[in-house]
Scaffold this motif. Structure first.
Motif, PDB file in Angstrom:
ATOM      1  N   GLY A  26       0.769  -1.228   0.000  1.00 14.21           N
ATOM      2  CA  GLY A  26       0.000   0.000   0.000  1.00 14.21           C
ATOM      3  C   GLY A  26       0.801   1.279   0.000  1.00 14.21           C
ATOM      4  N   ARG A  27       2.085   1.224   0.271  1.00 20.67           N
ATOM      5  CA  ARG A  27       2.905   2.434   0.300  1.00 20.67           C
ATOM      6  C   ARG A  27       3.563   2.739  -1.043  1.00 20.67           C
ATOM      7  NH1 ARG A  27       5.642   1.736   6.219  1.00 20.67           N
ATOM      8  NH2 ARG A  27       3.786   2.312   7.391  1.00 20.67           N
ATOM      9  N   ALA A  29       3.617   3.934  -5.055  1.00 25.17           N
ATOM     10  CA  ALA A  29       2.987   5.035  -5.798  1.00 25.17           C
ATOM     11  C   ALA A  29       1.624   4.593  -6.321  1.00 25.17           C
ATOM     12  CB  ALA A  29       3.890   5.461  -6.953  1.00 25.17           C
ATOM     13  N   ARG A  30       0.765   5.545  -6.539  1.00 24.74           N
ATOM     14  CA  ARG A  30      -0.599   5.260  -6.992  1.00 24.74           C
ATOM     15  C   ARG A  30      -0.593   4.344  -8.228  1.00 24.74           C
ATOM     16  NH1 ARG A  30      -4.853   9.143  -6.278  1.00 24.74           N
ATOM     17  NH2 ARG A  30      -6.740   8.086  -6.888  1.00 24.74           N
ATOM     18  N   GLY A  31      -1.283   3.232  -8.122  1.00 25.23           N
ATOM     19  CA  GLY A  31      -1.406   2.296  -9.236  1.00 25.23           C
ATOM     20  C   GLY A  31      -0.266   1.303  -9.376  1.00 25.23           C
ATOM     21  N   GLU A  34      -1.110  -2.345  -8.139  1.00 24.75           N
ATOM     22  CA  GLU A  34      -1.995  -3.016  -9.092  1.00 24.75           C
ATOM     23  C   GLU A  34      -1.226  -3.451 -10.334  1.00 24.75           C
ATOM     24  OE1 GLU A  34      -2.611  -0.084  -7.661  1.00 24.75           O
ATOM     25  OE2 GLU A  34      -4.482  -0.331  -6.546  1.00 24.75           O
ATOM     26  N   GLU A  35      -0.330  -2.587 -10.814  1.00 25.08           N
ATOM     27  CA  GLU A  35       0.482  -2.932 -11.983  1.00 25.08           C
ATOM     28  C   GLU A  35       1.381  -4.132 -11.684  1.00 25.08           C
ATOM     29  OE1 GLU A  35       2.676   0.439 -13.416  1.00 25.08           O
ATOM     30  OE2 GLU A  35       0.868   1.677 -13.551  1.00 25.08           O
TER      31      GLU A  35
END
Length: 107
Positions: A26-27, A29-31, A34-35
């Motif tokens: 969760g820490r 970078a955004r996305g 998921e990538e």
């Protein structure tokens, strides 16, 4: 830090670099998490080191084994959700719950 330690241990166990490892937490970078999970699902990596960010919404039928470190720190519902990430195909699923010996009581 724990994921980095686990990755370092895996690198020592497989020094020839035959095992491809990626992380998701969760820490990132955004996305990015998921990538990384998607890249793992596509077969670009052999091992996904992750936090409970994978608890919900991850469906990778080819994954049949999960190891949960410090299982004593999680509630039963979280452990059940994590265990549900494996064994989603015709392959038998395996879930290993690792714990600190001193953290387990007879109750």
């Amino acid at each position: 830090a724990q994921l980095d330690e686990a990755e370092a241990m895996i690198s020592k166990l497989f020094p020839d670099g035959d095992v491809r490892v990626i992380q998701a937490h969760g820490r990132m970078a955004r996305g990015a998490a998921e990538e990384n999970v998607a890249s793992f699902a596509e077969g670009n990596y052999d091992i996904l080191l992750a936090t409970t960010v994978i608890e919900n919404g991850v469906d990778i039928p080819s994954v049949n084994t999960i190891l949960i470190q410090n299982a004593q720190a999680f509630g039963m519902s979280t452990l059940y959700q994590l265990r549900g990430r494996v064994g989603r195909s015709s392959l038998q699923g395996f879930a290993y719950f690792l714990h600190k010996e001193e953290a387990i009581t007879e109750q």
